[in-house]
Write a protein that holds these residues in place. Structure first.
Motif, PDB file in Angstrom:
ATOM      1  N   GLN A  26       0.851  -1.188   0.000  1.00  0.00           N
ATOM      2  CA  GLN A  26       0.000   0.000   0.000  1.00  0.00           C
ATOM      3  C   GLN A  26       0.888   1.241   0.000  1.00  0.00           C
ATOM      4  O   GLN A  26       2.003   1.207   0.532  1.00  0.00           O
ATOM      5  CB  GLN A  26      -0.925   0.033   1.226  1.00  0.00           C
ATOM      6  CG  GLN A  26      -1.982  -1.066   1.225  1.00  0.00           C
ATOM      7  CD  GLN A  26      -2.896  -0.962   2.430  1.00  0.00           C
ATOM      8  OE1 GLN A  26      -2.687  -0.142   3.314  1.00  0.00           O
ATOM      9  NE2 GLN A  26      -3.916  -1.797   2.472  1.00  0.00           N
ATOM     10  N   ILE A  27       0.383   2.317  -0.578  1.00  0.00           N
ATOM     11  CA  ILE A  27       1.146   3.557  -0.666  1.00  0.00           C
ATOM     12  C   ILE A  27       0.551   4.613   0.249  1.00  0.00           C
ATOM     13  O   ILE A  27      -0.666   4.785   0.307  1.00  0.00           O
ATOM     14  CB  ILE A  27       1.167   4.090  -2.114  1.00  0.00           C
ATOM     15  CG1 ILE A  27       1.889   3.108  -3.030  1.00  0.00           C
ATOM     16  CG2 ILE A  27       1.852   5.458  -2.182  1.00  0.00           C
ATOM     17  CD1 ILE A  27       1.850   3.517  -4.496  1.00  0.00           C
ATOM     18  N   HIS A  28       1.412   5.331   0.955  1.00  0.00           N
ATOM     19  CA  HIS A  28       1.009   6.506   1.722  1.00  0.00           C
ATOM     20  C   HIS A  28       1.299   7.703   0.817  1.00  0.00           C
ATOM     21  O   HIS A  28       2.436   8.170   0.704  1.00  0.00           O
ATOM     22  CB  HIS A  28       1.838   6.586   3.011  1.00  0.00           C
ATOM     23  CG  HIS A  28       1.326   7.581   4.009  1.00  0.00           C
ATOM     24  ND1 HIS A  28       1.186   8.927   3.721  1.00  0.00           N
ATOM     25  CD2 HIS A  28       0.911   7.432   5.301  1.00  0.00           C
ATOM     26  CE1 HIS A  28       0.725   9.558   4.782  1.00  0.00           C
ATOM     27  NE2 HIS A  28       0.543   8.670   5.745  1.00  0.00           N
ATOM     28  N   LYS A  29       0.272   8.209   0.158  1.00  0.00           N
ATOM     29  CA  LYS A  29       0.459   9.200  -0.902  1.00  0.00           C
ATOM     30  C   LYS A  29       1.104  10.493  -0.418  1.00  0.00           C
ATOM     31  O   LYS A  29       1.867  11.141  -1.147  1.00  0.00           O
ATOM     32  CB  LYS A  29      -0.873   9.488  -1.593  1.00  0.00           C
ATOM     33  CG  LYS A  29      -1.396   8.295  -2.397  1.00  0.00           C
ATOM     34  CD  LYS A  29      -2.581   8.681  -3.245  1.00  0.00           C
ATOM     35  CE  LYS A  29      -3.061   7.499  -4.086  1.00  0.00           C
ATOM     36  NZ  LYS A  29      -2.016   7.065  -5.045  1.00  0.00           N
ATOM     37  N   ALA A  30       0.829  10.881   0.815  1.00  0.00           N
ATOM     38  CA  ALA A  30       1.408  12.122   1.333  1.00  0.00           C
ATOM     39  C   ALA A  30       2.917  12.013   1.500  1.00  0.00           C
ATOM     40  O   ALA A  30       3.638  13.011   1.416  1.00  0.00           O
ATOM     41  CB  ALA A  30       0.761  12.482   2.670  1.00  0.00           C
ATOM     42  N   ILE A  31       3.411  10.794   1.734  1.00  0.00           N
ATOM     43  CA  ILE A  31       4.850  10.592   1.902  1.00  0.00           C
ATOM     44  C   ILE A  31       5.515  10.286   0.561  1.00  0.00           C
ATOM     45  O   ILE A  31       6.610  10.774   0.270  1.00  0.00           O
ATOM     46  CB  ILE A  31       5.123   9.461   2.916  1.00  0.00           C
ATOM     47  CG1 ILE A  31       4.656   9.898   4.306  1.00  0.00           C
ATOM     48  CG2 ILE A  31       6.605   9.083   2.937  1.00  0.00           C
ATOM     49  CD1 ILE A  31       4.770   8.851   5.374  1.00  0.00           C
ATOM     50  N   ALA A  32       4.863   9.493  -0.264  1.00  0.00           N
ATOM     51  CA  ALA A  32       5.440   9.141  -1.567  1.00  0.00           C
ATOM     52  C   ALA A  32       5.579  10.359  -2.469  1.00  0.00           C
ATOM     53  O   ALA A  32       6.475  10.423  -3.311  1.00  0.00           O
ATOM     54  CB  ALA A  32       4.574   8.082  -2.247  1.00  0.00           C
ATOM     55  N   MET A  33       4.695  11.335  -2.310  1.00  0.00           N
ATOM     56  CA  MET A  33       4.756  12.583  -3.088  1.00  0.00           C
ATOM     57  C   MET A  33       4.770  12.339  -4.601  1.00  0.00           C
ATOM     58  O   MET A  33       5.424  13.046  -5.362  1.00  0.00           O
ATOM     59  CB  MET A  33       5.989  13.402  -2.687  1.00  0.00           C
ATOM     60  CG  MET A  33       5.982  13.883  -1.252  1.00  0.00           C
ATOM     61  SD  MET A  33       4.783  15.206  -0.969  1.00  0.00           S
ATOM     62  CE  MET A  33       5.583  16.556  -1.812  1.00  0.00           C
ATOM     63  N   GLY A  34       4.058  11.276  -5.033  1.00  0.00           N
ATOM     64  CA  GLY A  34       3.966  10.986  -6.462  1.00  0.00           C
ATOM     65  C   GLY A  34       5.149  10.238  -7.035  1.00  0.00           C
ATOM     66  O   GLY A  34       5.222  10.034  -8.251  1.00  0.00           O
ATOM     67  N   ALA A  35       6.090   9.813  -6.184  1.00  0.00           N
ATOM     68  CA  ALA A  35       7.289   9.120  -6.680  1.00  0.00           C
ATOM     69  C   ALA A  35       6.938   7.851  -7.439  1.00  0.00           C
ATOM     70  O   ALA A  35       7.602   7.492  -8.428  1.00  0.00           O
ATOM     71  CB  ALA A  35       8.220   8.786  -5.511  1.00  0.00           C
ATOM     72  N   ASP A  36       5.879   7.153  -6.990  1.00  0.00           N
ATOM     73  CA  ASP A  36       5.482   5.901  -7.632  1.00  0.00           C
ATOM     74  C   ASP A  36       5.090   6.095  -9.092  1.00  0.00           C
ATOM     75  O   ASP A  36       5.180   5.165  -9.898  1.00  0.00           O
ATOM     76  CB  ASP A  36       4.322   5.257  -6.872  1.00  0.00           C
ATOM     77  CG  ASP A  36       3.151   6.224  -6.671  1.00  0.00           C
ATOM     78  OD1 ASP A  36       3.358   7.289  -6.065  1.00  0.00           O
ATOM     79  OD2 ASP A  36       2.038   5.899  -7.123  1.00  0.00           O
ATOM     80  N   LYS A  37       4.695   7.303  -9.448  1.00  0.00           N
ATOM     81  CA  LYS A  37       4.268   7.612 -10.816  1.00  0.00           C
ATOM     82  C   LYS A  37       5.412   7.472 -11.814  1.00  0.00           C
ATOM     83  O   LYS A  37       5.196   7.156 -12.992  1.00  0.00           O
ATOM     84  CB  LYS A  37       3.717   9.044 -10.829  1.00  0.00           C
ATOM     85  CG  LYS A  37       3.202   9.558 -12.161  1.00  0.00           C
ATOM     86  CD  LYS A  37       2.649  10.965 -11.972  1.00  0.00           C
ATOM     87  CE  LYS A  37       2.133  11.554 -13.276  1.00  0.00           C
ATOM     88  NZ  LYS A  37       1.581  12.922 -13.080  1.00  0.00           N
ATOM     89  N   TRP A  38       6.644   7.677 -11.350  1.00  0.00           N
ATOM     90  CA  TRP A  38       7.800   7.732 -12.252  1.00  0.00           C
ATOM     91  C   TRP A  38       8.689   6.496 -12.158  1.00  0.00           C
ATOM     92  O   TRP A  38       9.669   6.387 -12.888  1.00  0.00           O
ATOM     93  CB  TRP A  38       8.620   8.984 -11.948  1.00  0.00           C
ATOM     94  CG  TRP A  38       7.764  10.203 -11.904  1.00  0.00           C
ATOM     95  CD1 TRP A  38       7.408  10.922 -10.798  1.00  0.00           C
ATOM     96  CD2 TRP A  38       7.112  10.836 -13.009  1.00  0.00           C
ATOM     97  NE1 TRP A  38       6.585  11.957 -11.141  1.00  0.00           N
ATOM     98  CE2 TRP A  38       6.385  11.939 -12.495  1.00  0.00           C
ATOM     99  CE3 TRP A  38       7.080  10.585 -14.389  1.00  0.00           C
ATOM    100  CZ2 TRP A  38       5.628  12.776 -13.311  1.00  0.00           C
ATOM    101  CZ3 TRP A  38       6.330  11.429 -15.199  1.00  0.00           C
ATOM    102  CH2 TRP A  38       5.621  12.503 -14.658  1.00  0.00           C
ATOM    103  N   LEU A  39       8.366   5.595 -11.247  1.00  0.00           N
ATOM    104  CA  LEU A  39       9.169   4.383 -11.067  1.00  0.00           C
ATOM    105  C   LEU A  39       8.585   3.211 -11.848  1.00  0.00           C
ATOM    106  O   LEU A  39       7.390   3.177 -12.145  1.00  0.00           O
ATOM    107  CB  LEU A  39       9.228   4.004  -9.586  1.00  0.00           C
ATOM    108  CG  LEU A  39       9.890   4.992  -8.635  1.00  0.00           C
ATOM    109  CD1 LEU A  39       9.680   4.533  -7.193  1.00  0.00           C
ATOM    110  CD2 LEU A  39      11.377   5.129  -8.934  1.00  0.00           C
ATOM    111  N   THR A  40       9.438   2.243 -12.141  1.00  0.00           N
ATOM    112  CA  THR A  40       8.975   0.954 -12.663  1.00  0.00           C
ATOM    113  C   THR A  40       8.918   0.008 -11.475  1.00  0.00           C
ATOM    114  O   THR A  40       9.954  -0.379 -10.920  1.00  0.00           O
ATOM    115  CB  THR A  40       9.933   0.407 -13.736  1.00  0.00           C
ATOM    116  OG1 THR A  40      10.035   1.357 -14.807  1.00  0.00           O
ATOM    117  CG2 THR A  40       9.424  -0.926 -14.279  1.00  0.00           C
TER     118      THR A  40
END
Length: 230
Positions: free
Chosen positions: A74-88
């Motif tokens: 699961q992702i904590h969006k406030a901490i990830a700050m959208g990083a998952d969007k750019w990763l494989t």
């Protein structure tokens, strides 16, 4: 979709970006690497996995491998700050997921390095980076599983000078990857993505940078009579 046509579409979609945005995408691509990659095993705190993602993205790591055991991802969006969007992001959940992940990485030529703070582990500055390296990081309380440690080619540790003998998982990832990335950048090792990999990611990233890219692509195909408008 062949490479040439994908590049044509990318150029078309880039016309919907500002020059600053387009320059940023190309700059980040030039600093991306798959020479190093990160594997995390069965993390259960969403803030930790999200912080790991953010650290990987910030230093230029492209691939993250998430092994799920007892705990779902699961992702904590406030901490990830959208990083998952750019990763494989690669997920492993069934059929002995950790060993499956390790075997696949070894087949791609990676040296498997387990992070383990014991006397037999080398320090990060002693670790050779001439070949691709996959770093294994374990769960919050107990660290890596024994099967992961046994399957690794080497073990590595961060120098410690206090009473406690380990960092938080997200801090460990940030420290090790930052150190290794800077060491690579100062070396003559070919750590950057291939042109083909850059083209593939740019096509993905451009679409993520504009609104409704699928409609723009459809309009382009129709305009060039590559599909019929129903």
């Amino acid at each position: 979709m062949n490479s040439s046509f994908k590049n044509t579409l990318t150029l078309y979609l880039e016309t919907f970006l500002t020059e600053d945005r387009k320059s940023l995408l190309h700059k980040v691509l030039d600093d991306r690497t798959r020479h190093l990659t990160v594997v995390v095993e069965d993390l259960y705190q969403t803030q930790n996995i999200s912080a790991v993602m953010r650290s990987c993205e910030c230093v230029g790591i492209q691939d993250l491998h998430i092994v799920e055991g007892e705990n779902d991802f699961q992702i904590h969006k406030a901490i990830a700050m959208g990083a998952d969007k750019w990763l494989t992001i690669n997920h492993y959940k069934e059929n002995n997921p950790m060993l499956t992940c390790i075997h696949q990485l070894k087949a791609k030529g990676y040296t498997i390095v387990a992070t383990l703070p014991d006397n037999n582990s080398c320090f990060i500055d002693e670790l050779p980076l001439d070949k691709p390296v996959a770093f294994l990081f374990g769960t919050e309380l107990t660290g890596l599983s024994q099967e992961a440690i046994c399957a690794a080619d080497k073990t590595v540790k961060i120098p410690m000078h206090g009473f406690t003998n380990s960092f938080n998982i997200s801090n460990s990832v940030a420290i090790i990857m930052s150190f290794c990335i800077e060491k690579l950048r100062k070396s003559k090792i070919n750590w950057r993505l291939s042109e083909e990999e850059k083209e593939e990611l740019l096509f993905e990233w451009v679409q993520k940078s504009i609104n409704k890219p699928e409609l723009l692509i459809k309009r382009y195909l129709e305009h060039h009579s590559l599909i019929t408008n129903n």
